[in-house]
Design a protein around this motif. Structure first.
Motif, PDB file in Angstrom:
ATOM      1  N   UNK A 107       0.834  -1.210   0.000  1.00  0.00           N
ATOM      2  CA  UNK A 107       0.000   0.000   0.000  1.00  0.00           C
ATOM      3  C   UNK A 107       0.865   1.256   0.000  1.00  0.00           C
ATOM      4  N   UNK A 108       1.965   1.229   0.722  1.00  0.00           N
ATOM      5  CA  UNK A 108       2.876   2.378   0.725  1.00  0.00           C
ATOM      6  C   UNK A 108       3.430   2.635  -0.674  1.00  0.00           C
ATOM      7  N   UNK A 109       3.681   1.569  -1.427  1.00  0.00           N
ATOM      8  CA  UNK A 109       4.181   1.715  -2.797  1.00  0.00           C
ATOM      9  C   UNK A 109       3.108   2.242  -3.746  1.00  0.00           C
ATOM     10  N   UNK A 110       1.839   1.940  -3.462  1.00  0.00           N
ATOM     11  CA  UNK A 110       0.730   2.287  -4.352  1.00  0.00           C
ATOM     12  C   UNK A 110       0.179   3.682  -4.062  1.00  0.00           C
ATOM     13  N   UNK A 111       0.101   4.070  -2.791  1.00  0.00           N
ATOM     14  CA  UNK A 111      -0.563   5.314  -2.387  1.00  0.00           C
ATOM     15  C   UNK A 111       0.215   6.534  -2.883  1.00  0.00           C
ATOM     16  N   UNK A 112      -0.438   7.344  -3.713  1.00  0.00           N
ATOM     17  CA  UNK A 112       0.201   8.529  -4.295  1.00  0.00           C
ATOM     18  C   UNK A 112       0.462   9.611  -3.256  1.00  0.00           C
ATOM     19  N   UNK A 113      -0.393   9.721  -2.263  1.00  0.00           N
ATOM     20  CA  UNK A 113      -0.173  10.727  -1.217  1.00  0.00           C
ATOM     21  C   UNK A 113       1.038  10.319  -0.373  1.00  0.00           C
ATOM     22  N   UNK A 114       1.163   9.031  -0.082  1.00  0.00           N
ATOM     23  CA  UNK A 114       2.329   8.547   0.658  1.00  0.00           C
ATOM     24  C   UNK A 114       3.607   8.921  -0.092  1.00  0.00           C
ATOM     25  N   UNK A 115       3.596   8.755  -1.399  1.00  0.00           N
ATOM     26  CA  UNK A 115       4.767   9.089  -2.217  1.00  0.00           C
ATOM     27  C   UNK A 115       5.032  10.597  -2.229  1.00  0.00           C
ATOM     28  N   UNK A 116       3.972  11.392  -2.159  1.00  0.00           N
ATOM     29  CA  UNK A 116       4.124  12.847  -2.228  1.00  0.00           C
ATOM     30  C   UNK A 116       4.662  13.443  -0.933  1.00  0.00           C
ATOM     31  N   UNK A 117       4.452  12.772   0.195  1.00  0.00           N
ATOM     32  CA  UNK A 117       4.889  13.303   1.479  1.00  0.00           C
ATOM     33  C   UNK A 117       6.360  12.961   1.713  1.00  0.00           C
ATOM     34  N   UNK A 118       7.197  13.675   1.008  1.00  0.00           N
ATOM     35  CA  UNK A 118       8.633  13.447   1.122  1.00  0.00           C
ATOM     36  C   UNK A 118       9.346  14.791   1.144  1.00  0.00           C
ATOM     37  N   UNK A 119      10.544  14.784   1.672  1.00  0.00           N
ATOM     38  CA  UNK A 119      11.340  16.013   1.706  1.00  0.00           C
ATOM     39  C   UNK A 119      11.550  16.539   0.295  1.00  0.00           C
ATOM     40  N   UNK A 120      11.494  17.831   0.163  1.00  0.00           N
ATOM     41  CA  UNK A 120      11.788  18.450  -1.118  1.00  0.00           C
ATOM     42  C   UNK A 120      10.588  18.652  -2.023  1.00  0.00           C
ATOM     43  N   UNK A 121       9.419  18.084  -1.674  1.00  0.00           N
ATOM     44  CA  UNK A 121       8.247  18.302  -2.505  1.00  0.00           C
ATOM     45  C   UNK A 121       7.485  19.489  -1.941  1.00  0.00           C
ATOM     46  N   UNK A 122       7.528  20.576  -2.653  1.00  0.00           N
ATOM     47  CA  UNK A 122       6.801  21.777  -2.261  1.00  0.00           C
ATOM     48  C   UNK A 122       6.350  22.470  -3.534  1.00  0.00           C
ATOM     49  N   UNK A 123       5.292  23.229  -3.427  1.00  0.00           N
ATOM     50  CA  UNK A 123       4.754  23.929  -4.596  1.00  0.00           C
ATOM     51  C   UNK A 123       5.723  25.006  -5.067  1.00  0.00           C
ATOM     52  N   UNK A 124       5.872  25.111  -6.373  1.00  0.00           N
ATOM     53  CA  UNK A 124       6.520  26.287  -6.946  1.00  0.00           C
ATOM     54  C   UNK A 124       5.449  27.356  -6.997  1.00  0.00           C
ATOM     55  N   UNK A 125       5.780  28.586  -6.647  1.00  0.00           N
ATOM     56  CA  UNK A 125       4.767  29.621  -6.465  1.00  0.00           C
ATOM     57  C   UNK A 125       5.036  30.798  -7.374  1.00  0.00           C
ATOM     58  N   UNK A 126       4.011  31.183  -8.153  1.00  0.00           N
ATOM     59  CA  UNK A 126       4.006  32.419  -8.935  1.00  0.00           C
ATOM     60  C   UNK A 126       2.825  33.240  -8.440  1.00  0.00           C
ATOM     61  N   UNK A 127       2.991  34.560  -8.309  1.00  0.00           N
ATOM     62  CA  UNK A 127       1.915  35.434  -7.834  1.00  0.00           C
ATOM     63  C   UNK A 127       1.622  36.470  -8.910  1.00  0.00           C
ATOM     64  N   UNK A 128       0.314  36.677  -9.195  1.00  0.00           N
ATOM     65  CA  UNK A 128      -0.126  37.622 -10.201  1.00  0.00           C
ATOM     66  C   UNK A 128      -1.024  38.660  -9.562  1.00  0.00           C
ATOM     67  N   UNK A 129      -0.555  39.889  -9.440  1.00  0.00           N
ATOM     68  CA  UNK A 129      -1.328  40.967  -8.819  1.00  0.00           C
ATOM     69  C   UNK A 129      -2.320  41.569  -9.786  1.00  0.00           C
ATOM     70  N   UNK A 130      -3.240  42.354  -9.255  1.00  0.00           N
ATOM     71  CA  UNK A 130      -4.283  43.033 -10.026  1.00  0.00           C
ATOM     72  C   UNK A 130      -5.021  42.068 -10.949  1.00  0.00           C
ATOM     73  N   UNK A 131      -5.369  40.913 -10.402  1.00  0.00           N
ATOM     74  CA  UNK A 131      -5.937  39.834 -11.218  1.00  0.00           C
ATOM     75  C   UNK A 131      -7.448  39.921 -11.386  1.00  0.00           C
ATOM     76  N   UNK A 132      -8.140  40.694 -10.567  1.00  0.00           N
ATOM     77  CA  UNK A 132      -9.607  40.711 -10.648  1.00  0.00           C
ATOM     78  C   UNK A 132     -10.130  42.076 -10.955  1.00  0.00           C
TER      79      UNK A 132
END
Length: 132
Positions: A107-132
């Motif tokens: 199950x640990x090998x199959x579960x995608x969330x288990x695989x995602x919870x690892x060091x180094x996985x973080x969102x890359x972030x772009x911010x766009x102002x005056x969007x609305x």
């Protein structure tokens, strides 16, 4: 185009409405209008692990595990970040500990969330102002 696309909106306050395909749900940092992000992550993890556990059982020749329930718990550190997660898995089928251990490892090998919870996985972030 990405494989997964979601939209998260907050008009005010700390509640966010999330649109995932045809589904909509609320996550609220204050726990007033929905679960907080940490609780939602733990629930999502359990919701991924449970079917992975069932598939692991099938792959080990146990096609009918019956009802499965995961009681998930988590501890937070002093910054309210997740420090640990624990799953207590209750299974209707009566199998030996060694078989359950094999199913858990699969199950640990199959579960995608288990695989995602690892060091180094973080969102890359772009911010766009005056969007609305």
């Amino acid at each position: 185009m990405s494989d997964i696309e979601t939209i998260t909106v907050s008009d005010e306050g700390f509640a966010c409405v999330n649109q995932v395909g045809d589904f909509e749900f609320t996550v609220d940092a204050t726990d007033e209008e929905g679960p907080n992000p940490n609780a939602a992550l733990v629930a999502t993890y359990a919701s991924c692990f449970l079917p992975a556990f069932r598939v692991g059982g099938q792959q080990h020749g146990h096609d009918d595990l019956g009802k499965i329930q995961i009681d998930a718990s988590a501890d937070l550190d002093e910054d309210d970040d997740l420090a640990s997660i624990h799953f207590a898995i209750h299974v209707a089928a009566d199998l030996d500990d060694e078989t359950f251990d094999e199913i858990v490892e699969r199950a640990k090998d199959i579960c995608h969330v288990h695989a995602a919870l690892r060091d180094g996985l973080a969102a890359e972030v772009d911010v766009y102002g005056d969007a609305f």
